[in-house]
Every structure is written in structure tokens, then in C-alpha cells.
Design a protein around this motif. Structure first.
Motif, PDB file in Angstrom:
ATOM      1  N   CYS A 118       0.850  -1.183   0.000  1.00 26.24           N
ATOM      2  CA  CYS A 118       0.000   0.000   0.000  1.00 26.24           C
ATOM      3  C   CYS A 118       0.890   1.239   0.000  1.00 26.24           C
ATOM      4  CB  CYS A 118      -0.893  -0.001   1.232  1.00 26.24           C
ATOM      5  SG  CYS A 118      -1.994   1.407   1.321  1.00 26.24           S
ATOM      6  N   ASP A 119       0.719   2.159  -0.987  1.00 29.22           N
ATOM      7  CA  ASP A 119       1.571   3.330  -1.112  1.00 29.22           C
ATOM      8  C   ASP A 119       1.067   4.519  -0.311  1.00 29.22           C
ATOM      9  OD1 ASP A 119       3.351   2.113  -2.827  1.00 29.22           O
ATOM     10  OD2 ASP A 119       2.128   2.538  -4.576  1.00 29.22           O
ATOM     11  N   ARG A 120      -0.193   4.490   0.110  1.00 27.22           N
ATOM     12  CA  ARG A 120      -0.737   5.666   0.785  1.00 27.22           C
ATOM     13  C   ARG A 120      -1.735   5.236   1.839  1.00 27.22           C
ATOM     14  NH1 ARG A 120      -0.781  10.980  -0.430  1.00 27.22           N
ATOM     15  NH2 ARG A 120      -2.530  12.258   0.248  1.00 27.22           N
ATOM     16  N   ILE A 121      -1.466   5.577   3.116  1.00 25.38           N
ATOM     17  CA  ILE A 121      -2.356   5.257   4.220  1.00 25.38           C
ATOM     18  C   ILE A 121      -2.897   6.558   4.768  1.00 25.38           C
ATOM     19  CG2 ILE A 121      -2.567   4.207   6.493  1.00 25.38           C
ATOM     20  CD1 ILE A 121       0.295   3.147   4.389  1.00 25.38           C
ATOM     21  N   VAL A 122      -4.218   6.690   4.849  1.00 21.28           N
ATOM     22  CA  VAL A 122      -4.838   7.904   5.349  1.00 21.28           C
ATOM     23  C   VAL A 122      -5.623   7.577   6.600  1.00 21.28           C
ATOM     24  CG1 VAL A 122      -6.442   9.787   4.874  1.00 21.28           C
ATOM     25  CG2 VAL A 122      -5.028   8.853   3.028  1.00 21.28           C
ATOM     26  N   LEU A 123      -5.336   8.289   7.698  1.00 24.34           N
ATOM     27  CA  LEU A 123      -6.074   8.132   8.939  1.00 24.34           C
ATOM     28  C   LEU A 123      -6.957   9.346   9.142  1.00 24.34           C
ATOM     29  CD1 LEU A 123      -3.382   6.749  11.396  1.00 24.34           C
ATOM     30  CD2 LEU A 123      -4.924   5.495   9.899  1.00 24.34           C
ATOM     31  N   GLN A 124      -8.206   9.111   9.463  1.00 24.55           N
ATOM     32  CA  GLN A 124      -9.146  10.194   9.675  1.00 24.55           C
ATOM     33  C   GLN A 124      -9.081  10.680  11.126  1.00 24.55           C
ATOM     34  OE1 GLN A 124     -10.876  11.362   7.083  1.00 24.55           O
ATOM     35  NE2 GLN A 124      -9.847   9.852   5.798  1.00 24.55           N
ATOM     36  N   GLY A 125      -9.382  11.967  11.333  1.00 23.04           N
ATOM     37  CA  GLY A 125      -9.569  12.459  12.693  1.00 23.04           C
ATOM     38  C   GLY A 125      -8.303  12.942  13.349  1.00 23.04           C
ATOM     39  N   GLY A 126      -8.137  12.560  14.638  1.00 25.55           N
ATOM     40  CA  GLY A 126      -7.139  13.212  15.482  1.00 25.55           C
ATOM     41  C   GLY A 126      -5.791  12.562  15.548  1.00 25.55           C
ATOM     42  N   MET A 127      -5.393  11.795  14.530  1.00 26.72           N
ATOM     43  CA  MET A 127      -4.094  11.133  14.584  1.00 26.72           C
ATOM     44  C   MET A 127      -2.956  12.143  14.641  1.00 26.72           C
ATOM     45  SD  MET A 127      -2.396   8.317  14.690  1.00 26.72           S
ATOM     46  CE  MET A 127      -0.876   7.513  14.219  1.00 26.72           C
ATOM     47  N   ALA A 128      -3.127  13.287  13.951  1.00 25.43           N
ATOM     48  CA  ALA A 128      -2.027  14.264  13.954  1.00 25.43           C
ATOM     49  C   ALA A 128      -1.721  14.709  15.361  1.00 25.43           C
ATOM     50  CB  ALA A 128      -2.407  15.465  13.091  1.00 25.43           C
ATOM     51  N   GLU A 129      -2.752  15.037  16.124  1.00 24.95           N
ATOM     52  CA  GLU A 129      -2.541  15.489  17.494  1.00 24.95           C
ATOM     53  C   GLU A 129      -2.008  14.359  18.358  1.00 24.95           C
ATOM     54  OE1 GLU A 129      -5.270  15.975  15.709  1.00 24.95           O
ATOM     55  OE2 GLU A 129      -4.998  18.110  15.305  1.00 24.95           O
ATOM     56  N   MET A 130      -2.544  13.187  18.181  1.00 25.44           N
ATOM     57  CA  MET A 130      -2.093  12.051  18.989  1.00 25.44           C
ATOM     58  C   MET A 130      -0.630  11.724  18.720  1.00 25.44           C
ATOM     59  SD  MET A 130      -3.097   8.076  18.727  1.00 25.44           S
ATOM     60  CE  MET A 130      -1.926   7.939  17.394  1.00 25.44           C
ATOM     61  N   SER A 131      -0.277  11.716  17.416  1.00 23.83           N
ATOM     62  CA  SER A 131       1.055  11.250  17.074  1.00 23.83           C
ATOM     63  C   SER A 131       2.134  12.227  17.473  1.00 23.83           C
ATOM     64  CB  SER A 131       1.136  10.983  15.568  1.00 23.83           C
ATOM     65  OG  SER A 131       0.884  12.177  14.857  1.00 23.83           O
ATOM     66  N   THR A 132       1.799  13.511  17.651  1.00 20.38           N
ATOM     67  CA  THR A 132       2.831  14.453  18.049  1.00 20.38           C
ATOM     68  C   THR A 132       2.971  14.563  19.559  1.00 20.38           C
ATOM     69  OG1 THR A 132       1.241  16.249  17.891  1.00 20.38           O
ATOM     70  CG2 THR A 132       2.596  15.828  15.961  1.00 20.38           C
ATOM     71  N   ARG A 133       2.017  14.021  20.310  1.00 23.68           N
ATOM     72  CA  ARG A 133       2.082  14.132  21.766  1.00 23.68           C
ATOM     73  C   ARG A 133       2.305  12.793  22.463  1.00 23.68           C
ATOM     74  NH1 ARG A 133      -2.830  16.927  21.271  1.00 23.68           N
ATOM     75  NH2 ARG A 133      -3.834  15.453  22.686  1.00 23.68           N
ATOM     76  N   ASN A 134       2.115  11.712  21.698  1.00 24.62           N
ATOM     77  CA  ASN A 134       2.031  10.414  22.348  1.00 24.62           C
ATOM     78  C   ASN A 134       3.400   9.871  22.759  1.00 24.62           C
ATOM     79  OD1 ASN A 134       0.068   8.758  23.251  1.00 24.62           O
ATOM     80  ND2 ASN A 134      -0.103   7.540  21.397  1.00 24.62           N
TER      81      ASN A 134
ATOM     82  N   THR B 102       9.345  12.913   4.643  1.00 26.51           N
ATOM     83  CA  THR B 102       9.565  14.151   3.897  1.00 26.51           C
ATOM     84  C   THR B 102       9.106  14.028   2.451  1.00 26.51           C
ATOM     85  OG1 THR B 102      11.469  14.730   5.285  1.00 26.51           O
ATOM     86  CG2 THR B 102      11.303  15.835   3.153  1.00 26.51           C
ATOM     87  N   SER B 103       9.405  12.880   1.846  1.00 24.39           N
ATOM     88  CA  SER B 103       9.027  12.678   0.439  1.00 24.39           C
ATOM     89  C   SER B 103       7.568  12.294   0.272  1.00 24.39           C
ATOM     90  CB  SER B 103       9.912  11.598  -0.185  1.00 24.39           C
ATOM     91  OG  SER B 103       9.629  10.323   0.394  1.00 24.39           O
ATOM     92  N   GLY B 104       6.978  11.701   1.334  1.00 24.06           N
ATOM     93  CA  GLY B 104       5.613  11.210   1.227  1.00 24.06           C
ATOM     94  C   GLY B 104       5.502   9.986   0.344  1.00 24.06           C
ATOM     95  N   ARG B 105       6.618   9.265   0.177  1.00 24.49           N
ATOM     96  CA  ARG B 105       6.646   8.080  -0.692  1.00 24.49           C
ATOM     97  C   ARG B 105       7.159   6.870   0.074  1.00 24.49           C
ATOM     98  NH1 ARG B 105       9.898   9.718  -5.981  1.00 24.49           N
ATOM     99  NH2 ARG B 105       9.224   7.608  -6.528  1.00 24.49           N
ATOM    100  N   SER B 106       6.700   5.696  -0.346  1.00 17.59           N
ATOM    101  CA  SER B 106       7.107   4.453   0.306  1.00 17.59           C
ATOM    102  C   SER B 106       8.566   4.131   0.009  1.00 17.59           C
ATOM    103  CB  SER B 106       6.220   3.297  -0.159  1.00 17.59           C
ATOM    104  OG  SER B 106       4.875   3.532   0.167  1.00 17.59           O
ATOM    105  N   SER B 107       9.160   3.328   0.900  1.00 14.55           N
ATOM    106  CA  SER B 107      10.532   2.888   0.709  1.00 14.55           C
ATOM    107  C   SER B 107      10.636   1.410   1.040  1.00 14.55           C
ATOM    108  CB  SER B 107      11.482   3.686   1.603  1.00 14.55           C
ATOM    109  OG  SER B 107      12.796   3.159   1.542  1.00 14.55           O
ATOM    110  N   VAL B 108      11.358   0.671   0.188  1.00 18.43           N
ATOM    111  CA  VAL B 108      11.515  -0.772   0.419  1.00 18.43           C
ATOM    112  C   VAL B 108      12.973  -1.199   0.268  1.00 18.43           C
ATOM    113  CG1 VAL B 108       9.171  -1.320  -0.343  1.00 18.43           C
ATOM    114  CG2 VAL B 108      11.011  -1.263  -2.032  1.00 18.43           C
ATOM    115  N   ASP B 109      13.889  -0.237   0.272  1.00 16.64           N
ATOM    116  CA  ASP B 109      15.273  -0.562  -0.074  1.00 16.64           C
ATOM    117  C   ASP B 109      16.261  -0.448   1.080  1.00 16.64           C
ATOM    118  OD1 ASP B 109      15.158   2.132   0.201  1.00 16.64           O
ATOM    119  OD2 ASP B 109      16.043   2.628  -1.730  1.00 16.64           O
TER     120      ASP B 109
END
Length: 300
Positions: A1-17, A110-117
Motif C-alpha cells: 500500500c503506497d498511501r495510508i490515510v487516517l481520519q480524525g485526530g491522529m495528527a494530534e495524537m502522534s505528536t504528543r504520544n 519528507t518525500s511522502g513516498r514508500s521505501s523498500v530498499d
């Protein structure tokens, strides 16, 4: 999966958790307090999915702090999950390895792209030295902002050891052939790069630093009268029309003289699509034999 989108308050959670010293239950409780219902359902779904995978999997926030790990990941570190949550790479790994992880995490986010290497050796919590290949994808919120990443680690130790053993066997084989007085060339058909052994160069009177690693070095030294037939037979083998390549032809030496060689070669590696990838050849100086044959022919 190249793009995962979480709805709601993940931004706030992920910066404080952060959960240093908290239990797995406490960590989940804090997530529940800070996240909306849609996010909770998503995390619960991810947790159920990740739990069935036998490979280590994780979710991190923008600072590379682990906000979720499955049992396989925790087991890999020989730690319970609650001792992984809220901690970053420098809390869990060696400084050198942690720096590499942070560098790759930041590149993905930063790139917003997946990496597998990303491949690296790693010592597990049980002291085993293994090779890991990491797969990472950025996680976005509904405002299209990168708020973390998720990924997994594949244990590629077996394939790495097999590759190392293949290289050791190849080196031993080349050494043995060189020791018998024959020259060896190892041709990467895709790139055109060729490894010429020291003995191969010596057959033509060259030092190690006088021959470039290209197929043109060989082709340019083949006698004009022999080149067409050599190429014909080579093409037959490359297209699978012959089990191996074997041909006698003349090569120009550094002094300008010509020597006869017997070149025996075979494709040893193929690409996934079935096309030839690597070919190894052995060159034997047969000039004396050819001279004797010519002398006998003139005397007849």
C-alpha cells in the motif's frame, strides 16, 4: 500500500504520544482519550490485522516514536509491547543503527513516498545477528499531511547468507582456474561490465590496471576474421539455442602479436523474466597446439 490515510485526530495524537514507563493498557487508554471514534476503529482494525502477520510490523509518529507494534515486532526485540511503545530508535537500538533508522524514516515522511530498499544487519534482543529489509509507507491525515509512518521488517538473513556463500564459491572457483593458468571473465550482460582475472590480462601481456572492466576490451582484441563467427555462436547461447559456448579464436596481445585461445563459457544467472544476466568464461591459451597443427598440415 503506497498511501495510508487516517481520519480524525491522529495528527494530534502522534505528536504528543509518549508512554515511557506506561503499560500497554495505559498506552491504549491514552490513545482512546485523544483519538476520535473513526481513528479508534481504524487502529483496532490495524491491530487485528497486524497481529496475524508473523513479520514485525509497527506504526510511528513524526518523531519516529513507536505508537503501535505487533507481537512479532516486540518478540523480535525480546521485549513486551509496553516496553516498546512511546520509545524511539535510540531507546531500543545501537546509536549507529538508530541513526540509519531515523534517516530513512525522515526520508519517507519528507518525500511522502514508500521505501523498500533499506537493508542492514541487526542484533536481536536475543543476541542473534540477522539481516533485515524494511518496508515503510507514510501515513496521512484527512488534510493530506504526513503524520507518521507504518511498516514492517523482513528477515532476509537466509538469502544474504546464500548470496555470500555463492560469492565465496565463485571466488574459490576463479582462484582455482587462475592457478591452473587459464584466464577468467565474469560478464554482467545487463550492464556490460566484465571482471577480467589477473591471469586473463597476463595471457595478453597486460597488468591489472591496464584493462577496463568492459566487454569492448575483449571484443576489440578479437581477430577480424574470427569476430563474426564468435558473435554468431555467442548469440546462439544467449538466446538459449546452445547449452554452452565454446569457440577457438585469435586475440591480439599488448605487443601486437596474435595468440589462439579456447573460450568456454556458460550463462550461470538469469533475471526474473528469464533473460540472461551473468555469464562466466574460461580462456585457455592454445597457441602451441595451433602451431603444431599448422606445421603438420604443411608437412602433409
Amino acid at each position: 500500500c503506497d498511501r495510508i490515510v487516517l481520519q480524525g485526530g491522529m495528527a494530534e495524537m502522534s505528536t504528543r504520544n509518549q508512554f515511557p514507563g506506561n503499560s500497554w493498557r495505559a498506552a491504549r487508554l491514552q490513545i482512546r482519550e485523544e483519538a476520535d471514534q473513526g481513528l479508534l476503529e481504524h487502529l483496532a482494525f490495524q491491530e487485528r490485522c497486524f497481529s496475524v502477520f508473523p513479520i514485525p510490523m509497527f506504526i510511528k509518529d513524526r518523531r519516529s516514536v513507536y505508537v503501535f507494534v505487533n507481537e512479532a515486532f516486540a518478540d523480535f526485540l525480546a521485549l513486551p509491547p509496553d516496553q516498546v511503545l512511546g520509545r524511539g530508535p535510540f531507546d531500543l537500538f545501537s546509536p549507529e543503527f538508530a541513526s540509519k533508522i531515523i534517516e530513512q524514516d525522515q526520508a519517507v515522511m519528507t518525500s511522502g513516498r514508500s521505501s523498500v530498499d533499506f537493508e542492514a544487519p541487526f542484533r536481536t534482543g536475543r543476541g542473534e545477528l540477522v539481516w533485515l529489509k524494511s518496508y515503510k509507507s507514510p501515513v496521512f491525515n484527512d488534510r493530506d499531511e504526513v503524520i507518521g509512518l507504518m511498516g514492517g521488517d523482513m528477515d532476509i538473513t537466509a538469502s544474504k547468507r546464500a548470496e555470500e556463500e555463492r560469492k565465496r564459491n565463485e571466488e574459490r572457483w576463479k582462484f582455482a582456474v587462475d592457478g591452473a593458468g587459464d584466464g577468467v571473465c565474469d560478464w554482467n550482460i545487463e550492464t556490460g561490465e566484465v571482471f577480467y582475472s589477473s591471469q586473463w590480462k597476463a595471457l595478453l601481456g597486460y597488468r591489472d590496471d591496464e584493462i577496463e572492466p568492459s566487454f569492448a576490451e575483449l571484443e576489440s582484441r578479437i581477430h577480424p576474421e574470427d569476430l563474426q563467427e564468435m558473435n554468431r555462436r555467442l548469440e546462439e547461447h544467449l538466446h538459449g539455442l546452445s547449452p554452452s559456448f565454446s569457440h577457438e579464436f585469435r586475440l591480439r596481445t599488448k605487443s601486437g602479436a596474435w595468440i589462439w585461445v579456447l573460450n568456454r563459457a556458460k550463462i550461470f544467472e538469469w533475471k526474473d523474466d528469464g533473460s540472461p544476466f551473468k555469464m562466466i568464461g574460461v580462456f585457455t591459451d592454445i597457441t602451441r597446439r595451433k602451431s603444431a597443427e599448422e606445421m603438420i598440415l604443411h608437412q602433409a
